[in-house]
Design a protein around this motif. Sequence first.
Motif, short mmCIF file in Angstrom:
data_model
loop_
_atom_site.label_atom_id
_atom_site.label_comp_id
_atom_site.label_asym_id
_atom_site.label_seq_id
_atom_site.Cartn_x
_atom_site.Cartn_y
_atom_site.Cartn_z
N THR A 67 8.56 25.25 -11.06
CA THR A 67 7.97 24.82 -12.31
C THR A 67 8.94 23.84 -12.96
OG1 THR A 67 9.04 26.58 -13.58
CG2 THR A 67 6.86 27.08 -12.63
N GLU A 69 10.45 24.16 -15.75
CA GLU A 69 11.57 24.91 -16.32
C GLU A 69 12.59 25.26 -15.23
OE1 GLU A 69 8.35 25.73 -16.86
OE2 GLU A 69 8.16 25.13 -18.94
N GLU A 70 12.10 25.66 -14.07
CA GLU A 70 13.01 25.99 -12.96
C GLU A 70 13.74 24.73 -12.47
OE1 GLU A 70 10.61 29.76 -10.99
OE2 GLU A 70 10.06 27.71 -10.43
N ALA A 72 14.49 22.18 -14.36
CA ALA A 72 15.48 21.87 -15.40
C ALA A 72 16.69 22.77 -15.28
CB ALA A 72 14.85 22.00 -16.78
N GLU A 73 16.50 24.03 -14.88
CA GLU A 73 17.63 24.94 -14.69
C GLU A 73 18.48 24.53 -13.49
OE1 GLU A 73 16.29 28.94 -14.37
OE2 GLU A 73 15.38 28.96 -16.35
N ALA A 79 16.55 16.50 -15.14
CA ALA A 79 15.38 17.00 -15.85
C ALA A 79 15.07 16.11 -17.06
CB ALA A 79 15.61 18.43 -16.31
N ASN A 81 14.69 15.20 -20.73
CA ASN A 81 15.33 15.63 -21.97
C ASN A 81 14.54 15.03 -23.12
OD1 ASN A 81 16.95 16.30 -24.09
ND2 ASN A 81 18.81 15.42 -23.24
#
Length: 106
Positions: A67, A69-70, A72-73, A79, A81
Motif C-alpha cells: 500500500t 503507507e507501506e 512510505a515506511e 515516498a 511528501n
Amino acid sequence: MVDDFQKQYEALQIPYPADTVSGKIAEIEKQAAAETEVFIKESEARIVKLKEELVRWEKMIPYEQMTMEEFAEQFPDDAINLEKPTLWPHTPEDQPGYVPKEGAEA
C-alpha cells in the motif's frame, strides 16, 4: 665428422642479454598481490553489507502488494511528501531551486 660437430657445438658461445626485467616484474607482482588483498577485504565487507540488505529485501512485502503507507515506511526518501510536493518528473534536477553540486561549490 660427428666428433668435429660436437667440438664446434661445445665451443659455440652465444651471448645472452643480461636479465634486467625480472626484478621489475617481481615488484609489480608484489604490488598486484597487495592490491588484490585490499580488493578482497573490501569485497568481503561489501558482501556482508549486501547480505544484510538482501535479508531486508527478502522480509519486505512485494512491491506489487504494497500500500502507499507501506511504501512510505520502507522508502521514506521516495515516498510522496505532502508538505514538500515535487513537480513531474519528480527528479531532484527538475525541481525549482535545484543547484547542482558543481554549482554549489562556486
